[in-house]
Enzyme design. Structure first.
Site, PDB file in Angstrom:
ATOM      1  N   ASP A  45       0.678  -0.866   0.228  1.00 56.75           N
ATOM      2  CA  ASP A  45       0.112  -0.429  -0.102  1.00 56.75           C
ATOM      3  C   ASP A  45       0.779   0.652  -0.206  1.00 56.75           C
ATOM      4  OD1 ASP A  45       1.042   0.344   2.418  1.00 56.75           O
ATOM      5  OD2 ASP A  45      -0.512   0.235   3.473  1.00 56.75           O
ATOM      6  N   ASP A 104       1.359   4.577   2.444  1.00 55.17           N
ATOM      7  CA  ASP A 104       1.388   5.405   3.229  1.00 55.17           C
ATOM      8  C   ASP A 104       1.448   6.698   3.377  1.00 55.17           C
ATOM      9  OD1 ASP A 104       0.451   2.493   4.913  1.00 55.17           O
ATOM     10  OD2 ASP A 104       2.557   1.993   4.555  1.00 55.17           O
ATOM     11  N   ASP A 122      -3.713   4.099   2.808  1.00 55.42           N
ATOM     12  CA  ASP A 122      -3.590   4.746   4.272  1.00 55.42           C
ATOM     13  C   ASP A 122      -3.505   5.857   4.468  1.00 55.42           C
ATOM     14  OD1 ASP A 122      -4.163   2.475   5.097  1.00 55.42           O
ATOM     15  OD2 ASP A 122      -1.932   1.727   5.635  1.00 55.42           O
TER      16      ASP A 122
END
Ligand code: CTP
Ligand code: MN
Ligand code: MN
Length: 519
Positions: free
Chosen positions: A353, A355, A443
């Protein structure tokens, strides 16, 4: 998996730590963009700067400068080094030093005077190496010392700390054959919720990643923390047979294979995996076609974008996401500081992902509204594929959370964004033909300005590094460190910090750069 010793600060104390006035901004080195510190621009060169006769301070300065200019500089001498830079040393001096270190100099290795590096710094790129830069090896110097005169200077043996926050762990892993094995074993323990065994393997993998050499004999593990007992047996077997029978057994184990597959779906954790495994499911299509199963929103999104999400995020894609985040955030809060954290900040080139940590020096009402506004904007632009906004429990929460997954109380959102390929630097991306976008896990975390340094340290990882720095704080310093603050139990006071460097200093630790936290 959470460390047992890791305990959140009492909430009232956390608030106290995070609400005092703050004069200065956090250090801006990472702030302006969410880009990673020190992108390597010159992939063909791997530098090592010799400390001998140069001194630590100057060496550290030059290493930092060269890294900032895009050069790859190693902390330790390894096989990958192509250029050794020295000051006030002749070529023979350097070769002699290499011999003492028991390192064979390959004929391709360039031995250069610091003047070459300084010219490179001025030019912002590698400059040609000429005779005036190349260090001279005196005639008569024998590259392989005469055995009768073997140098027997004792090597300064530096003790390796059991805490990864006292080790420098770059991505240059010299022991991957072992660490891959230990990571499989650790993951299997995680799937079985066997925390003790998980730590045995995770710590072994972690310490091996920090070694500047490859283990070739089990004798070399002596004196290295976490490599005794079980771990030693695994290393021994791999050295002897090239593989570990235990690892092979895990890789062929039905339960492990199913858990590995199920947890690769966004929104599926251990509980759901266990349930599906017990119900006899073994493949994703069996699960998807079963009419009686109920899926959460998260899991539905996980199935929908499965292929994109398992294909992992490349750095070029992370950079494109970073621009999206900046555009949206700065539209509502122009002075917001946005930092890319997680694996990309540690210098990784792929991640599961992307962040981001966001904060603002002006603490206003707007701050709380920022993430909802950003989400709204993306929704309107058709970029939002999934969103889970977690409201801050920072003020409201009284009792410290017992939920091990709640690592902090900041407002955050777990997203899946639709990243248009046209926004990705096409030269660097791995886009598939015909596809115009890719689903990316993102995120976003919003923290109060006073917590920025703590949140940055907490969200940069790695997980093992975080575990160890917290364990170090509590066991060695009687302090409690979490994503919000640092509390000194002896002095009964909070130790504020505006930068990560200050947190390390409070803990009495040498500063470890983000790209040295790949523990
Ligand atoms: N983290 C946290 N609280 C969470 C989730 C994560 O503090 N609820 C921290 C973890 O300590 C971790 C970092 O944020 O080190 C980033 O988490 P994650 O994205 O899961 O890991 P990465 O190290 O970025 O790995 P990857 O490249 O696979 O994304
Ligand atoms: Mn990440
Ligand atoms: Mn993450």
């Amino acid at each position: 998996m959470a460390e047992p010793q890791q305990q959140p600060l009492p909430m009232d104390l956390q608030q106290a730590a995070c609400s005092g006035p703050l004069k200065k901004r956090p250090r801006q080195t990472d702030a302006p963009v969410a880009s990673t510190p020190h992108n390597i621009k010159f992939q063909d060169l791997v530098l090592f700067i010799l400390e001998k006769k140069m001194g630590t301070t100057r060496r550290t300065f030059l290493m930092e400068l060269a890294r900032r200019k895009g050069f790859r500089v190693e902390n330790e001498l390894s096989d990958s080094v192509t250029h050794i830079v020295a000051e006030n040393n002749s070529g023979s001096d350097v070769l002699e030093w290499l011999q003492v270190q028991k390192i064979k100099a390959s004929s391709q290795l360039e031995l250069l005077d610091v003047s070459w590096l300084i010219e490179c710094m001025g030019a912002g790129k590698p400059v040609e190496m000429t005779g005036k830069h190349q260090l001279v090896v005196e005639r008569g110097f024998s590259a392989s010392p005469d055995p009768g005169h073997q140098m027997t200077l004792p090597l300064p043996v530096k003790k390796i700390s059991p805490y990864s926050c006292q080790r420098r762990t770059t991505l240059n892993n010299q022991n991957q054959i072992f660490t891959d094995a230990f990571e499989v074993l650790a993951e299997d323990c995680e799937f079985r919720e066997n925390e003790m065994s998980y730590l045995v393997f995770a710590r072994a993998a972690s310490v091996l990643k920090s070694l500047p050499f490859t283990i070739i004999s089990v004798k070399e593990t002596e004196g290295i923390p976490w490599l005794q007992g079980k771990a030693r047996c695994v290393i021994e077997e791999i050295i002897e047979d090239g593989e570990s029978s235990e690892v092979n057994a895990v890789l062929n184990n039905e339960r492990y294979k199913s858990f590995k597959l199920f947890t690769s779906i966004f929104g599926v954790g251990l509980k759901t995996s266990e349930k599906w495994f017990r119900m006899g499911f073994r493949t994703l299509s069996q699960i998807q076609s079963n009419k009686s199963l109920k899926f959460t929103h998260m899991q539905k999104a996980g199935f929908l974008y499965y292929e994109d999400l398992v294909s992992r995020v490349a750095r070029a894609e992370a950079e494109a996401v970073s621009l999206l985040v900046q555009e949206a955030v700065w539209a509502f809060l122009p002075d917001a500081i946005i930092t890319m954290t997680g694996g990309f900040r540690r210098g990784k080139n792929v991640g599961h992902d992307v962040d981001f940590l966001i904060t603002s020096p002006e603490s206003t009402e707007d701050e709380e509204q920022l993430l909802p506004k950003v989400i709204n904007l993306w929704e309107k632009e058709g970029l939002l594929l999934y969103c889970d906004l977690v409201e801050s429990t920072f003020e409201k929460f009284r009792i410290p959370s017992r939920n091990v997954d709640t690592l902090d109380h900041f407002q955050k959102c777990f997203l899946i964004l639709k990243l248009p390929y046209e926004r990705v630097d096409s030269a660097k991306s791995s886009q598939q033909e015909g596809k115009t976008w890719k689903a990316i896990r993102v995120d976003l975390v919003m923290c109060p300005y006073q917590c920025y340094a703590f949140a940055l340290l907490g969200w940069t990882g790695s997980r093992q590094f975080e575990r160890d720095i917290r364990r170090y704080a509590s066991h060695e310093r009687k302090m409690i460190l979490d994503n919000h603050a640092l509390y000194d139990k002896t002095e009964r006071m909070f130790l504020p910090a505006e930068s990560e460097e200050e947190i390390f200093a409070h803990l009495g630790l040498d500063y470890i750069e983000p790209w040295e936290r790949n523990a």
